[in-house]
Design an enzyme around this catalytic site. Structure first.
Site, short mmCIF file in Angstrom:
data_model
loop_
_atom_site.label_atom_id
_atom_site.label_comp_id
_atom_site.label_asym_id
_atom_site.label_seq_id
_atom_site.Cartn_x
_atom_site.Cartn_y
_atom_site.Cartn_z
N ASP A 440 0.87 -1.17 0.00
CA ASP A 440 0.00 0.00 0.00
C ASP A 440 0.91 1.23 0.00
O ASP A 440 2.04 1.16 0.48
CB ASP A 440 -0.89 -0.02 1.24
CG ASP A 440 -1.65 1.28 1.41
OD1 ASP A 440 -2.37 1.66 0.48
OD2 ASP A 440 -1.50 1.90 2.48
N ASP A 647 -7.13 -1.29 4.17
CA ASP A 647 -6.24 -2.37 3.75
C ASP A 647 -6.62 -3.71 4.36
O ASP A 647 -6.12 -4.75 3.93
CB ASP A 647 -4.79 -2.05 4.16
CG ASP A 647 -4.25 -0.81 3.46
OD1 ASP A 647 -4.58 -0.61 2.29
OD2 ASP A 647 -3.51 -0.06 4.11
#
Length: 757
Positions: A440, A647
């Site tokens: 990420d 996430d």
């Protein structure tokens, strides 16, 4: 309601003991999952408290012949256990020595020479004469067999009753066969003689028990060294605290600290709780949390954590999390649970070991029948019996059962000392197979603290000034949890202070932006996808937007009453170690991907700075897990590295989720690995640790299987005596333990090399 309980189990002698406990507990109504680790001597049970009570679990464990001890990592208790085992072994060895001397002297034909001391006078001859008296031999052997060896009989009985035979069944059968065969020989041939020189095998019965005790003693020493990582973490825990109550300082036990207490900390003291500094300044060693030895500066408003060590100044802080709620307590819980968990390869090894006992018993019986009936044609009963006993004691699968858990315990403990928290053995094993890592962007490759760098006014018929737009945007973003929203709000607060604009409504648009009504005006702040979704055009700002994105900035558009009026550019600083980390993954031949909700231009600009060539851009939070699954469909084993709530689905979908320690609780819970230090440079070390741990497991399994098959082959063919078989069985287990412990040294060296690279 689902509950969990942990127990310290005393009395386990092999991996099959843990399997026996697991099988028995799984049969209880209300038990949802059971995990019993032989290497850690811990049992973890999840159960429904409406159907089952802890007392029933404890009763079942005790009915199997085991005892429940204190559920901690007390070094004193471990040393006490080692001393107990040492004393038991020494007594057994002293009593066994005369039987061995008799056996050796018979092998050297000394016995025949000393049967008549009158013909061969001398102190040594008289000594050997009396030593060979069968009554003396039984006087030494019987306590070893039935007093010192009582534990083997007891454990064998309980395991057979549970229909889960363990190693103790083989030890009890092997030693008993040798002992009672000796009784038979004496009763038949030697009752009328003062001494007997051969044909009895009390030395075999004694040495089997003595050498197994030696193996268990060495195992206990090695296990103590394996639990060192937990003990070191426990050492950080303070015993007392100094709090400010009723206008004065008070010393109290750490368990008496309450949420909201003002705690005073002086140089050299450990913090008793998590909290926020209210006054004072100091530097604090947080290596127990992060693995980093460099102290961190703390001032008013700084967060502090339990068990960290205050170095220089003094300060006060308000306790916000105490006891089991602290980050430190959470780490201890994770490490203990992880060391007690079982990886897929361990479950497979345990299953194989479960079939071993019936196999060994079958082979032992077959060995006796083949030698006695076929090879010796019904003669030489004692030799046939001896070969069968050798099979029983030599082929025990102790080393096979220890091969996996010992390496995992050491690997997880070593990781914890480096700020790499493996939640279970499965995560450690799976990480070894990963060949693709997805990062990420925000908060993972970047520091997660974006700042507002550009404000560009677009042509608009409302003629708002920059200040007016910023005040409206700041008011709208005041309720946002998004890092960009917080950055905009902080910028406005810093430049203009608090404003009195009324926010009448607020709505977050996940992955796109926010929508609000401020002072009666409809405000929309978001990315290009957000405005397009709302039917607004940004043609007059496209060139500016692309220019910002090409510089690696994240650009968002502000619209008022349906018209785009401004562009805001944000820059999030990349972590300084990001590029070097990506380069290390390249040398490890692991593919690296960048996933982000930003536009492709921003993603490519950021990726170019750190050396990533594969990007997944404009991915909404709910789409991240889908992108992970697409990579898995290509045959990749994927690790996802992230930190935010958005996430969490991707972390759960990946083969291994790796959460940053500074991330949200949801992300940390979803990940199988937590990087406590927030230092990406430690991440390649986690992969190398997984590789080294699995290499040790493979080595252990290989040598354990080689040992078992070789020992059984030698025993079946009559080339391995019971004494040698017992010793080699004990040493095989110990060799597996110390091979696993060698991971400590090689692991520390690998981390040092990686850090320096």
């Amino acid at each position: 309601m689902k509950q969990s309980v942990n127990y310290k189990i005393n009395g386990m002698t092999c991996a099959l003991c843990s399997a026996s406990i697991e099988a028995s507990l799984e049969q209880l109504t209300g038990v949802e999952s059971v995990n019993v680790g032989y290497a850690t001597e811990k049992a973890s049970v999840e159960y429904d408290d409406e159907l089952l009570k802890p007392e029933e679990i404890e009763k079942t464990i005790k009915q199997l012949g085991f005892t429940i001890g204190e559920n901690d990592q007390d070094e004193y208790a471990e040393n006490k256990e080692i001393k107990k085992r040492t004393a038991l072994f020494l007594v057994s060895a002293i009593l066994t020595l005369p039987t061995l001397m008799c056996m050796v002297s018979c092998a050297l034909d000394i016995c025949d020479q000393v049967l008549n001391p009158a013909a061969n006078p001398g102190a040594f001859n008289y000594f050997m004469y009396y030593l060979h008296d069968w009554k003396i031999q039984f006087a030494f052997a019987t306590p070893v067999q039935f007093l010192i060896g009582a534990g083997f009989y007891r454990s064998a009985f309980y395991s057979l009753r549970a229909r889960r035979p363990t190693m103790d069944v083989l030890v009890a059968l092997g030693s008993s066969a040798a002992y009672f065969y000796s009784v038979y020989i004496v009763a038949r041939y030697y009752l009328d003689y003062a001494s007997c020189t051969k044909d009895i095998y009390l030395d075999a019965s004694c040495t089997i028990i003595t050498f197994v005790l030696l193996g268990k003693l060495l195992e206990a020493v090695a296990k103590g060294r394996m639990s060192e990582s937990i003990r070191r973490l426990m050492d950080f825990k303070p015993k007392t605290a100094r709090v400010f109550r009723e206008g004065a300082e008070q010393y109290i036990l750490i368990d008496q600290v309450r949420e909201g207490d003002i705690v005073l900390v002086y140089p050299g003291e450990k913090l008793p709780a998590d909290g926020v500094v209210t006054e004072g300044f100091s530097t604090v060693d947080e290596s127990m949390l992060t693995g980093e030895s460099i102290p961190v500066e703390k001032a008013a408003g700084s967060g502090v954590f339990a068990a960290s060590l205050n170095k220089s100044g003094s300060f006060r802080f308000r306790a916000e999390k105490v006891g089991d709620q602290t980050a430190y307590a959470g780490i201890l819980k994770y490490v203990e649970n992880a060391q007690n968990s079982k990886s897929p390869i361990q479950r497979m090894a345990d299953k194989a070991a479960g079939y071993f006992i019936p196999l060994v018993l079958t082979v032992a019986v077959g060995t006796f029948l083949v030698w006695f009936l076929i090879i010796f044609h019904g003669r030489m009963l004692e030799a046939s019996m001896l070969y069968a006993i050798s099979v029983l004691v030599a082929a025990c699968p102790c080393a096979l059962g220890l091969a996996t858990p010992t390496a995992i315990v050491v690997g997880i403990g070593l990781g914890a000392r480096r700020g790499i928290l493996f939640k279970n053995g499965e995560a450690l094993e799976t990480l070894n197979k990963v060949n693709a890592v997805v990062f990420d962007k925000t908060g993972t490759l970047t520091e997660g603290k974006p700042v507002l760098t550009d404000v560009v006014l677009l042509n608009n018929r409302m003629s708002f000034t920059e200040k007016e737009l910023l005040l409206m945007a700041g008011a709208a973003e005041g309720q946002s949890e998004h890092p960009l929203g917080k950055a905009l709000w902080e910028k406005v607060e810093k430049e203009f202070g608090q404003n009195g604009l009324e926010v009448e409504s607020f709505e977050a648009l996940p992955g796109m932006g926010i929508r609000a009504i401020v002072e009666g005006r409809r405000i929309l702040i978001g990315n290009g996808a957000c405005l397009k979704d709302q039917g607004m055009e940004t043609a007059n700002g496209q060139n500016i937007l692309k220019e910002m994105e090409s510089q690696g900035k994240t650009a968002v558009v502000m619209a008022v009453e349906g018209e785009a009026v401004a562009l805001f550019g944000f820059m999030d600083k990349l972590r300084p170690e990001a590029r070097a980390t990506i380069e290390k993954f390249g040398r490890m031949e692991i593919a690296v991907y960048l996933i982000t909700g930003d536009s492709e231009n921003v993603a490519r600009a950021v990726a170019a700075q750190i050396g990533i060539t594969s990007i997944l851009a404009q991915v909404l939070p709910e789409q991240k897990a889908d992108e992970i699954r697409k990579l898995q469909e290509q045959g990749l084993k994927v690790a996802m590295v992230g930190d935010g709530i958005n996430d969490a689905p991707a972390l759960a979908a990946a083969d291994v989720g790796i959460a940053m320690g500074s991330g949200t609780d949801v992300a940390i819970e979803a990940g199988g690995v937590v990087l406590l230090s927030n230092d990406l440079s430690e991440l390649p070390g986690a992969f190398h640790l997984a590789h080294m741990t699995m290499r040790k497991i493979v080595q252990n399994l290989f040598w354990a299987l080689i040992y078992n098959t070789t020992a059984m082959a030698f025993a079946v063919t009559g080339h391995l005596g019971p004494e040698v078989g017992a010793l080699s069985m004990a040493l095989s287990s110990v060799s597996v333990l110390f091979n696993s412990l060698s991971l400590k040294k090689s692991g520390r060296e690998k981390f040092r090399v990686l850090k320096a690279a």
